[in-house]
Design a protein around this motif. Sequence first.
Motif, PDB file in Angstrom:
ATOM      1  N   GLU A 240      22.722  21.784 -53.267  1.00  0.00           N
ATOM      2  CA  GLU A 240      22.307  20.473 -52.751  1.00  0.00           C
ATOM      3  C   GLU A 240      21.316  20.634 -51.604  1.00  0.00           C
ATOM      4  O   GLU A 240      20.328  19.869 -51.499  1.00  0.00           O
ATOM      5  N   ALA A 241      21.538  21.646 -50.774  1.00  0.00           N
ATOM      6  CA  ALA A 241      20.633  21.893 -49.644  1.00  0.00           C
ATOM      7  C   ALA A 241      19.254  22.328 -50.146  1.00  0.00           C
ATOM      8  O   ALA A 241      18.224  21.871 -49.643  1.00  0.00           O
ATOM      9  N   ILE A 242      19.260  23.221 -51.151  1.00  0.00           N
ATOM     10  CA  ILE A 242      17.983  23.674 -51.719  1.00  0.00           C
ATOM     11  C   ILE A 242      17.213  22.496 -52.304  1.00  0.00           C
ATOM     12  O   ILE A 242      15.996  22.363 -52.107  1.00  0.00           O
ATOM     13  N   PHE A 243      17.905  21.612 -53.012  1.00  0.00           N
ATOM     14  CA  PHE A 243      17.268  20.442 -53.617  1.00  0.00           C
ATOM     15  C   PHE A 243      16.633  19.563 -52.535  1.00  0.00           C
ATOM     16  O   PHE A 243      15.502  19.077 -52.680  1.00  0.00           O
ATOM     17  N   THR A 244      17.369  19.352 -51.447  1.00  0.00           N
ATOM     18  CA  THR A 244      16.861  18.514 -50.350  1.00  0.00           C
ATOM     19  C   THR A 244      15.682  19.174 -49.646  1.00  0.00           C
ATOM     20  O   THR A 244      14.681  18.513 -49.317  1.00  0.00           O
ATOM     21  N   ILE A 245      15.788  20.495 -49.414  1.00  0.00           N
ATOM     22  CA  ILE A 245      14.707  21.226 -48.739  1.00  0.00           C
ATOM     23  C   ILE A 245      13.413  21.145 -49.547  1.00  0.00           C
ATOM     24  O   ILE A 245      12.343  20.822 -49.020  1.00  0.00           O
ATOM     25  N   ARG A 246      13.514  21.419 -50.829  1.00  0.00           N
ATOM     26  CA  ARG A 246      12.321  21.391 -51.687  1.00  0.00           C
ATOM     27  C   ARG A 246      11.785  19.977 -51.853  1.00  0.00           C
ATOM     28  O   ARG A 246      10.579  19.772 -51.944  1.00  0.00           O
ATOM     29  N   GLY A 247      12.672  19.020 -51.871  1.00  0.00           N
ATOM     30  CA  GLY A 247      12.236  17.628 -51.978  1.00  0.00           C
ATOM     31  C   GLY A 247      11.444  17.156 -50.782  1.00  0.00           C
ATOM     32  O   GLY A 247      10.665  16.201 -50.882  1.00  0.00           O
ATOM     33  N   ASN A 248      11.624  17.837 -49.656  1.00  0.00           N
ATOM     34  CA  ASN A 248      10.864  17.500 -48.447  1.00  0.00           C
ATOM     35  C   ASN A 248       9.679  18.445 -48.229  1.00  0.00           C
ATOM     36  O   ASN A 248       9.104  18.501 -47.144  1.00  0.00           O
ATOM     37  N   SER A 249       9.310  19.194 -49.289  1.00  0.00           N
ATOM     38  CA  SER A 249       8.176  20.141 -49.229  1.00  0.00           C
ATOM     39  C   SER A 249       8.375  21.185 -48.148  1.00  0.00           C
ATOM     40  O   SER A 249       7.430  21.584 -47.446  1.00  0.00           O
ATOM     41  N   LEU A 250       9.627  21.645 -48.006  1.00  0.00           N
ATOM     42  CA  LEU A 250       9.965  22.708 -47.075  1.00  0.00           C
ATOM     43  C   LEU A 250      10.395  23.937 -47.867  1.00  0.00           C
ATOM     44  O   LEU A 250      10.518  23.892 -49.095  1.00  0.00           O
ATOM     45  N   LEU A 251      10.614  25.041 -47.151  1.00  0.00           N
ATOM     46  CA  LEU A 251      11.012  26.281 -47.788  1.00  0.00           C
ATOM     47  C   LEU A 251      12.384  26.712 -47.290  1.00  0.00           C
ATOM     48  O   LEU A 251      12.712  26.537 -46.118  1.00  0.00           O
ATOM     49  N   LEU A 252      13.169  27.280 -48.191  1.00  0.00           N
ATOM     50  CA  LEU A 252      14.476  27.805 -47.812  1.00  0.00           C
ATOM     51  C   LEU A 252      14.283  29.143 -47.118  1.00  0.00           C
ATOM     52  O   LEU A 252      13.634  30.043 -47.647  1.00  0.00           O
ATOM     53  N   GLY A 253      14.847  29.248 -45.928  1.00  0.00           N
ATOM     54  CA  GLY A 253      14.759  30.487 -45.175  1.00  0.00           C
ATOM     55  C   GLY A 253      15.966  31.377 -45.429  1.00  0.00           C
ATOM     56  O   GLY A 253      16.400  31.553 -46.561  1.00  0.00           O
ATOM     57  N   LYS A 254      16.562  31.877 -44.356  1.00  0.00           N
ATOM     58  CA  LYS A 254      17.707  32.777 -44.465  1.00  0.00           C
ATOM     59  C   LYS A 254      18.993  31.987 -44.714  1.00  0.00           C
ATOM     60  O   LYS A 254      19.232  30.972 -44.074  1.00  0.00           O
ATOM     61  N   VAL A 255      19.814  32.473 -45.665  1.00  0.00           N
ATOM     62  CA  VAL A 255      21.103  31.852 -45.965  1.00  0.00           C
ATOM     63  C   VAL A 255      22.207  32.759 -45.432  1.00  0.00           C
ATOM     64  O   VAL A 255      22.284  33.933 -45.806  1.00  0.00           O
ATOM     65  N   THR A 256      23.058  32.217 -44.541  1.00  0.00           N
ATOM     66  CA  THR A 256      24.127  33.005 -43.929  1.00  0.00           C
ATOM     67  C   THR A 256      25.482  32.389 -44.242  1.00  0.00           C
ATOM     68  O   THR A 256      25.673  31.184 -44.046  1.00  0.00           O
ATOM     69  N   TYR A 257      26.400  33.221 -44.745  1.00  0.00           N
ATOM     70  CA  TYR A 257      27.777  32.774 -45.008  1.00  0.00           C
ATOM     71  C   TYR A 257      28.667  33.262 -43.855  1.00  0.00           C
ATOM     72  O   TYR A 257      28.632  34.452 -43.507  1.00  0.00           O
ATOM     73  N   ASP A 258      29.440  32.357 -43.266  1.00  0.00           N
ATOM     74  CA  ASP A 258      30.360  32.709 -42.190  1.00  0.00           C
ATOM     75  C   ASP A 258      31.801  32.559 -42.657  1.00  0.00           C
ATOM     76  O   ASP A 258      32.135  31.631 -43.416  1.00  0.00           O
ATOM     77  N   GLY A 259      32.646  33.461 -42.169  1.00  0.00           N
ATOM     78  CA  GLY A 259      34.066  33.372 -42.501  1.00  0.00           C
ATOM     79  C   GLY A 259      34.348  33.854 -43.908  1.00  0.00           C
ATOM     80  O   GLY A 259      33.493  34.390 -44.615  1.00  0.00           O
ATOM     81  N   GLU A 260      35.582  33.645 -44.352  1.00  0.00           N
ATOM     82  CA  GLU A 260      36.016  34.076 -45.676  1.00  0.00           C
ATOM     83  C   GLU A 260      35.545  33.078 -46.727  1.00  0.00           C
ATOM     84  O   GLU A 260      35.792  31.881 -46.624  1.00  0.00           O
ATOM     85  N   ILE A 261      34.856  33.603 -47.753  1.00  0.00           N
ATOM     86  CA  ILE A 261      34.307  32.766 -48.820  1.00  0.00           C
ATOM     87  C   ILE A 261      34.962  33.190 -50.138  1.00  0.00           C
ATOM     88  O   ILE A 261      34.741  34.300 -50.624  1.00  0.00           O
ATOM     89  N   SER A 262      35.807  32.314 -50.681  1.00  0.00           N
ATOM     90  CA  SER A 262      36.441  32.625 -51.975  1.00  0.00           C
ATOM     91  C   SER A 262      35.638  32.070 -53.138  1.00  0.00           C
ATOM     92  O   SER A 262      35.680  32.589 -54.252  1.00  0.00           O
ATOM     93  N   ASP A 263      34.873  31.010 -52.886  1.00  0.00           N
ATOM     94  CA  ASP A 263      34.049  30.391 -53.932  1.00  0.00           C
ATOM     95  C   ASP A 263      32.777  29.872 -53.275  1.00  0.00           C
ATOM     96  O   ASP A 263      32.782  28.856 -52.591  1.00  0.00           O
ATOM     97  N   SER A 264      31.666  30.620 -53.487  1.00  0.00           N
ATOM     98  CA  SER A 264      30.414  30.272 -52.799  1.00  0.00           C
ATOM     99  C   SER A 264      29.902  28.898 -53.199  1.00  0.00           C
ATOM    100  O   SER A 264      29.169  28.251 -52.436  1.00  0.00           O
TER     101      SER A 264
END
Length: 256
Positions: A199-223
């Motif tokens: 959803e974030a990627i869709f919003t970023i691209r919809g605003n003619s922006l670029l996705l930068g660094k993606v950081t996951y914090d804490g325990e992630i069982s399902d990305s």
Amino acid sequence: MFKKFFAFLLTPEFRKNLIFAALLVFLLVFIAIFSLRVFTKHGESLTLPDLSGLTVKQAEDLTASGNIEFKVDTVFIQGKIPGTIVQQDPDPKTEVKEGRTVYLLIQSFTPPEIKLPDLEGKTLTEARAVIEGYGLKMGEMIYKSDIAKDVVLGVTYRGMTINAGTGLPKGATVGLVLGNGFGAASINIPDLTGLTLQEAIFTIRGNSLLLGKVTYDGEISDSTQAKVYKQDPPYVLGDTTTIQQGSMINIFLHQE
């Protein structure tokens, strides 16, 4: 009549004339053969060595015994050492007469000048083909805000902007200034909080922006269930701060 003719053939005078004529013919043939051998320098030849990579002086020293005469012209071939032989005629290992003229092409000490073609407005693919076709090289590519993606906005050489028609040495490296396809428009920073990665990627691209660094914090069982809790630059409710189209947004996700 025939009796008189045969009688003459048996006379000493005829034999003397016949011997004289035979000697004269032999002498003329000998002179002709000797003259031909001198003119063609019969037996005086050498095998022409491979002269490529040598200087003209080195080539003269190598063929000094054959009294070879050189006629020299210049050419420019990328990567060859200036002043060295790049081509010869006749070819190496050819049998040539002494005194023969050998034609040499040597690498020019100064590259020929190339007039920079007009590249402005051409696509990156077109510009690359033209640059290589003119004997130039592609250097760095700098992107700036412009609605036309990968279209040439300018040309640089040694860090300076140059115009079409500028003289450059053949083999020079030129850089291109290209449009990034986003233009120079400024937009409000979108709020990505609570969105999944997709959803974030869709919003970023919809605003003619670029996705930068993606950081996951804490325990992630399902990305796929992780959601954005922070972004950079940040979204502040009521803040009128804007960013240019084509800018990057870094996002931080955690799983609740």
